[in-house]
Design a protein around this motif. Structure first.
Motif, PDB file in Angstrom:
ATOM      1  N   PHE A 247      28.670 -17.649  38.227  1.00  0.00           N
ATOM      2  CA  PHE A 247      28.384 -16.710  37.153  1.00  0.00           C
ATOM      3  C   PHE A 247      29.660 -16.027  36.679  1.00  0.00           C
ATOM      4  CE2 PHE A 247      24.378 -17.076  39.410  1.00  0.00           C
ATOM      5  CZ  PHE A 247      23.445 -17.118  38.388  1.00  0.00           C
ATOM      6  N   ASP A 248      29.851 -16.027  35.371  1.00  0.00           N
ATOM      7  CA  ASP A 248      30.972 -15.292  34.766  1.00  0.00           C
ATOM      8  C   ASP A 248      32.315 -15.649  35.394  1.00  0.00           C
ATOM      9  OD1 ASP A 248      29.059 -14.014  33.234  1.00  0.00           O
ATOM     10  OD2 ASP A 248      28.930 -12.275  34.566  1.00  0.00           O
ATOM     11  N   GLY A 249      32.468 -16.897  35.817  1.00  0.00           N
ATOM     12  CA  GLY A 249      33.727 -17.334  36.404  1.00  0.00           C
ATOM     13  C   GLY A 249      34.010 -16.786  37.781  1.00  0.00           C
ATOM     14  N   ASP A 250      33.026 -16.151  38.400  1.00  0.00           N
ATOM     15  CA  ASP A 250      33.237 -15.503  39.703  1.00  0.00           C
ATOM     16  C   ASP A 250      32.922 -16.484  40.835  1.00  0.00           C
ATOM     17  OD1 ASP A 250      33.522 -13.830  41.831  1.00  0.00           O
ATOM     18  OD2 ASP A 250      32.284 -12.222  41.029  1.00  0.00           O
ATOM     19  N   THR A 251      33.894 -17.315  41.166  1.00  0.00           N
ATOM     20  CA  THR A 251      33.705 -18.300  42.228  1.00  0.00           C
ATOM     21  C   THR A 251      33.542 -17.626  43.585  1.00  0.00           C
ATOM     22  OG1 THR A 251      35.051 -19.886  40.986  1.00  0.00           O
ATOM     23  CG2 THR A 251      34.682 -20.362  43.313  1.00  0.00           C
ATOM     24  N   ALA A 252      34.199 -16.487  43.783  1.00  0.00           N
ATOM     25  CA  ALA A 252      34.085 -15.778  45.061  1.00  0.00           C
ATOM     26  C   ALA A 252      32.643 -15.369  45.332  1.00  0.00           C
ATOM     27  CB  ALA A 252      34.993 -14.549  45.062  1.00  0.00           C
ATOM     28  N   TYR A 253      31.949 -14.951  44.302  1.00  0.00           N
ATOM     29  CA  TYR A 253      30.537 -14.574  44.445  1.00  0.00           C
ATOM     30  C   TYR A 253      29.726 -15.776  44.935  1.00  0.00           C
ATOM     31  CZ  TYR A 253      25.765 -13.469  42.949  1.00  0.00           C
ATOM     32  OH  TYR A 253      24.414 -13.290  42.915  1.00  0.00           O
ATOM     33  N   ALA A 254      29.934 -16.930  44.291  1.00  0.00           N
ATOM     34  CA  ALA A 254      29.208 -18.141  44.691  1.00  0.00           C
ATOM     35  C   ALA A 254      29.552 -18.540  46.123  1.00  0.00           C
ATOM     36  CB  ALA A 254      29.530 -19.282  43.724  1.00  0.00           C
ATOM     37  N   MET A 255      30.795 -18.343  46.524  1.00  0.00           N
ATOM     38  CA  MET A 255      31.196 -18.683  47.887  1.00  0.00           C
ATOM     39  C   MET A 255      30.513 -17.779  48.908  1.00  0.00           C
ATOM     40  SD  MET A 255      35.253 -19.634  47.609  1.00  0.00           S
ATOM     41  CE  MET A 255      35.769 -21.253  47.008  1.00  0.00           C
ATOM     42  N   GLU A 256      30.383 -16.488  48.586  1.00  0.00           N
ATOM     43  CA  GLU A 256      29.687 -15.580  49.494  1.00  0.00           C
ATOM     44  C   GLU A 256      28.248 -16.030  49.713  1.00  0.00           C
ATOM     45  OE1 GLU A 256      29.940 -11.518  48.244  1.00  0.00           O
ATOM     46  OE2 GLU A 256      32.103 -11.627  47.900  1.00  0.00           O
ATOM     47  N   LEU A 257      27.574 -16.373  48.619  1.00  0.00           N
ATOM     48  CA  LEU A 257      26.199 -16.851  48.719  1.00  0.00           C
ATOM     49  C   LEU A 257      26.134 -18.141  49.528  1.00  0.00           C
ATOM     50  CD1 LEU A 257      23.218 -16.932  48.034  1.00  0.00           C
ATOM     51  CD2 LEU A 257      23.794 -17.936  45.821  1.00  0.00           C
ATOM     52  N   ALA A 258      27.051 -19.062  49.261  1.00  0.00           N
ATOM     53  CA  ALA A 258      27.047 -20.347  49.953  1.00  0.00           C
ATOM     54  C   ALA A 258      27.267 -20.188  51.453  1.00  0.00           C
ATOM     55  CB  ALA A 258      28.120 -21.263  49.363  1.00  0.00           C
ATOM     56  N   ALA A 259      28.106 -19.237  51.853  1.00  0.00           N
ATOM     57  CA  ALA A 259      28.336 -19.002  53.282  1.00  0.00           C
ATOM     58  C   ALA A 259      27.078 -18.463  53.952  1.00  0.00           C
ATOM     59  CB  ALA A 259      29.511 -18.043  53.484  1.00  0.00           C
ATOM     60  N   VAL A 260      26.380 -17.530  53.276  1.00  0.00           N
ATOM     61  CA  VAL A 260      25.140 -16.991  53.823  1.00  0.00           C
ATOM     62  C   VAL A 260      24.102 -18.101  53.981  1.00  0.00           C
ATOM     63  CG1 VAL A 260      23.200 -15.439  53.365  1.00  0.00           C
ATOM     64  CG2 VAL A 260      25.530 -14.667  52.950  1.00  0.00           C
ATOM     65  N   VAL A 261      23.977 -18.933  52.950  1.00  0.00           N
ATOM     66  CA  VAL A 261      23.034 -20.048  53.024  1.00  0.00           C
ATOM     67  C   VAL A 261      23.453 -21.026  54.117  1.00  0.00           C
ATOM     68  CG1 VAL A 261      22.076 -22.028  51.774  1.00  0.00           C
ATOM     69  CG2 VAL A 261      22.340 -19.834  50.618  1.00  0.00           C
ATOM     70  N   GLY A 262      24.759 -21.246  54.251  1.00  0.00           N
ATOM     71  CA  GLY A 262      25.250 -22.147  55.288  1.00  0.00           C
ATOM     72  C   GLY A 262      24.852 -21.694  56.678  1.00  0.00           C
ATOM     73  N   LEU A 263      24.991 -20.387  56.945  1.00  0.00           N
ATOM     74  CA  LEU A 263      24.547 -19.861  58.237  1.00  0.00           C
ATOM     75  C   LEU A 263      23.040 -20.033  58.387  1.00  0.00           C
ATOM     76  CD1 LEU A 263      24.977 -18.395  60.887  1.00  0.00           C
ATOM     77  CD2 LEU A 263      24.888 -16.218  59.642  1.00  0.00           C
ATOM     78  N   GLY A 264      22.297 -19.834  57.297  1.00  0.00           N
ATOM     79  CA  GLY A 264      20.861 -20.050  57.338  1.00  0.00           C
ATOM     80  C   GLY A 264      20.497 -21.484  57.680  1.00  0.00           C
ATOM     81  N   VAL A 265      21.284 -22.427  57.189  1.00  0.00           N
ATOM     82  CA  VAL A 265      21.063 -23.843  57.508  1.00  0.00           C
ATOM     83  C   VAL A 265      21.242 -24.086  59.000  1.00  0.00           C
ATOM     84  CG1 VAL A 265      22.017 -26.167  57.228  1.00  0.00           C
ATOM     85  CG2 VAL A 265      21.643 -24.731  55.224  1.00  0.00           C
ATOM     86  N   LEU A 266      22.333 -23.568  59.557  1.00  0.00           N
ATOM     87  CA  LEU A 266      22.601 -23.768  60.980  1.00  0.00           C
ATOM     88  C   LEU A 266      21.513 -23.130  61.833  1.00  0.00           C
ATOM     89  CD1 LEU A 266      26.461 -23.081  61.025  1.00  0.00           C
ATOM     90  CD2 LEU A 266      25.311 -25.308  61.072  1.00  0.00           C
ATOM     91  N   GLU A 267      21.117 -21.913  61.485  1.00  0.00           N
ATOM     92  CA  GLU A 267      20.059 -21.245  62.245  1.00  0.00           C
ATOM     93  C   GLU A 267      18.729 -21.960  62.063  1.00  0.00           C
ATOM     94  OE1 GLU A 267      21.195 -16.655  63.007  1.00  0.00           O
ATOM     95  OE2 GLU A 267      20.228 -17.054  61.095  1.00  0.00           O
ATOM     96  N   GLY A 268      18.459 -22.392  60.845  1.00  0.00           N
ATOM     97  CA  GLY A 268      17.199 -23.078  60.583  1.00  0.00           C
ATOM     98  C   GLY A 268      17.064 -24.363  61.376  1.00  0.00           C
ATOM     99  N   ARG A 269      18.147 -25.116  61.478  1.00  0.00           N
ATOM    100  CA  ARG A 269      18.116 -26.352  62.266  1.00  0.00           C
ATOM    101  C   ARG A 269      17.844 -26.056  63.743  1.00  0.00           C
ATOM    102  NH1 ARG A 269      20.404 -31.047  61.159  1.00  0.00           N
ATOM    103  NH2 ARG A 269      21.791 -31.030  62.978  1.00  0.00           N
ATOM    104  N   TRP A 270      18.479 -25.010  64.259  1.00  0.00           N
ATOM    105  CA  TRP A 270      18.301 -24.649  65.666  1.00  0.00           C
ATOM    106  C   TRP A 270      16.868 -24.190  65.927  1.00  0.00           C
ATOM    107  CZ3 TRP A 270      19.902 -25.484  70.265  1.00  0.00           C
ATOM    108  CH2 TRP A 270      19.675 -24.580  71.315  1.00  0.00           C
ATOM    109  N   LYS A 271      16.343 -23.359  65.040  1.00  0.00           N
ATOM    110  CA  LYS A 271      14.979 -22.870  65.232  1.00  0.00           C
ATOM    111  C   LYS A 271      13.961 -24.003  65.114  1.00  0.00           C
ATOM    112  CE  LYS A 271      15.535 -19.498  62.203  1.00  0.00           C
ATOM    113  NZ  LYS A 271      15.311 -18.278  61.377  1.00  0.00           N
ATOM    114  N   ALA A 272      14.203 -24.941  64.217  1.00  0.00           N
ATOM    115  CA  ALA A 272      13.289 -26.070  64.086  1.00  0.00           C
ATOM    116  C   ALA A 272      13.292 -26.920  65.350  1.00  0.00           C
ATOM    117  CB  ALA A 272      13.680 -26.925  62.879  1.00  0.00           C
ATOM    118  N   ARG A 273      14.435 -27.000  66.022  1.00  0.00           N
ATOM    119  CA  ARG A 273      14.526 -27.748  67.275  1.00  0.00           C
ATOM    120  C   ARG A 273      13.751 -27.015  68.380  1.00  0.00           C
ATOM    121  NH1 ARG A 273      17.955 -31.090  70.184  1.00  0.00           N
ATOM    122  NH2 ARG A 273      17.813 -32.366  68.293  1.00  0.00           N
ATOM    123  N   LYS A 274      13.863 -25.692  68.415  1.00  0.00           N
ATOM    124  CA  LYS A 274      13.243 -24.927  69.500  1.00  0.00           C
ATOM    125  C   LYS A 274      11.758 -24.673  69.276  1.00  0.00           C
ATOM    126  CE  LYS A 274      15.456 -23.889  72.412  1.00  0.00           C
ATOM    127  NZ  LYS A 274      15.915 -24.682  73.579  1.00  0.00           N
TER     128      LYS A 274
END
Length: 373
Positions: A247-274
């Motif tokens: 949005f509005d050329g703000d790549t840093a904003y998109a990176m912050e969101l992507a990192a949060v989602v990335g952690l959610g992916v890792l946690e989601g995979r672990w919880k699905a296993r358990k």
């Protein structure tokens, strides 16, 4: 219009037992939500601080519940929507704070009483995970448009986005390491394409098999940031790709969101296993045909946003151990009808797929396969 700054992204995706329905070894570490941002304005500084603490603890408590509970059971958390975080709060620690005459901004650690949180989840019959996975290494990487590896401001911003997460108390703790000079662009291409050769190179260079590349490909012209997570975590080998709007050329904003989602992916995979999806969950499929010696036939419709996403989904299905006799009956730009055989049928397949970033859910008259994140 650009959305509000990511001051509360961790509340979205933080997005992770003892007694009936429980599965875990006790671990009080995960009941702290650390480095949590709060921000409030009021008529004066004292009122602003009071409001920030009240709103922050409630939001952090929601983040904690989403950390502990598998995403397949998030609908059950509606039963707890009336709970006040203050009844579970053990303490607050200040990491940093600043204020004006009308505004209070801080980064806080909220610790909640483990036994109280466990008790309410058990009482409501909501499954949760508190066992932390083995620690892995995450390597943030940014690729330039020509495929070369960025060594400047872009990768520093991407790395800081990951550092801003709660690395210690997450269900999937990890350490951050920079990309090593021995990791070349062709290694990154192997990883993005899902090639096992990249995993061998990473294991050798980082002296551990548990390494995940977080590869960011910014495209300012298209206003998109594409992020690929590829490597081996505590669950196993995986490659997942997701695109974010800039949005509005703000790549840093998109990176912050992507990192949060990335952690959610890792946690989601672990919880699905358990904790596999429970019967009665919206994610616990009801449709499947009778079993045969080659496994149970499962029919579904895949939904996707692009043919590239469909290609990745198809590859994940074909690479999933146990999948046999996969047949694509119809295919379009946004969906495909297919059948396959899998031991245990739809329910077991849903559990296995979620660990690989795919969700198999009940639709109106058939199973729906889509990206889980």
């Amino acid at each position: 219009m650009r959305p509000v700054r990511l001051s509360f992204l961790c509340a979205m995706l933080a997005g992770i037992l003892i007694g009936p329905g429980a599965l875990a070894a006790g671990n009080d570490e995960v009941f702290t939500v650390a480095n949590y941002p709060v921000d409030a304005q009021a008529a004066n500084a004292v009122t602003a601080k009071k409001q920030a603490l009240a709103d922050g603890q409630q939001a952090a408590f929601r983040s904690l519940l989403k950390r502990l509970v598998p995403v397949t059971d998030y609908d059950r958390l509606k039963r707890l929507s009336g709970l006040k975080a203050s009844g579970f709060l053990e303490g607050v620690a200040v990491r940093s704070e600043r204020n004006s005459s009308t505004r209070y901004i801080a980064s806080l650690d909220f610790s909640f009483r483990p036994d109280s949180v466990r008790a309410v989840l058990q009482q409501e019959g909501i499954p949760f995970v508190e066992e932390q996975a083995r620690e892995i290494i995450v390597v943030p990487v940014v690729r330039n448009a020509d495929g070369t590896i960025d060594a400047g401001a872009a990768v520093r911003t991407w790395t800081e986005s990951w550092k801003g997460l709660d690395l210690e108390h997450t269900l999937t703790p990890f350490g951050l390491q920079p990309v090593k000079s021995q990791i070349h662009p062709d290694t990154l291409k192997l990883a993005v394409d899902g090639g096992g050769g990249a995993e061998r190179i990473l294991a050798s260079e980082y002296s551990s098999p548990y390494v995940v590349l977080a590869i960011a490909d910014p495209d300012p012209a298209a206003k998109r940031l594409t992020v690929t997570l590829s490597g081996i975590d505590a669950v196993g080998s995986f490659t997942l790709r997701r695109s974010y709007r800039i949005f509005d050329g703000d790549t840093a904003y998109a990176m912050e969101l992507a990192a949060v989602v990335g952690l959610g992916v890792l946690e989601g995979r672990w919880k699905a296993r358990k904790v596999p999806p429970l019967a009665g969950s919206a994610y616990s499929p009801a449709y499947s045909s009778s079993s045969s010696g080659g496994g149970t036939q499962v029919s579904m419709r895949a939904q996707y946003q692009s043919l590239a996403e469909w290609s990745q989904m198809r590859r994940q299905l074909l690479n999933l151990p146990g999948v046999e006799d996969m047949r694509i009956e119809a295919e379009s730009a946004r969906g495909a009808d297919l059948t396959l055989r899998y031991p245990g049928g739809a329910s077991e397949l849903a559990s296995a797929l979620y660990g690989h970033g795919l969700a198999l859910e009940n639709g109106t008259d058939r199973l729906i396969l889509r990206s889980a994140y």
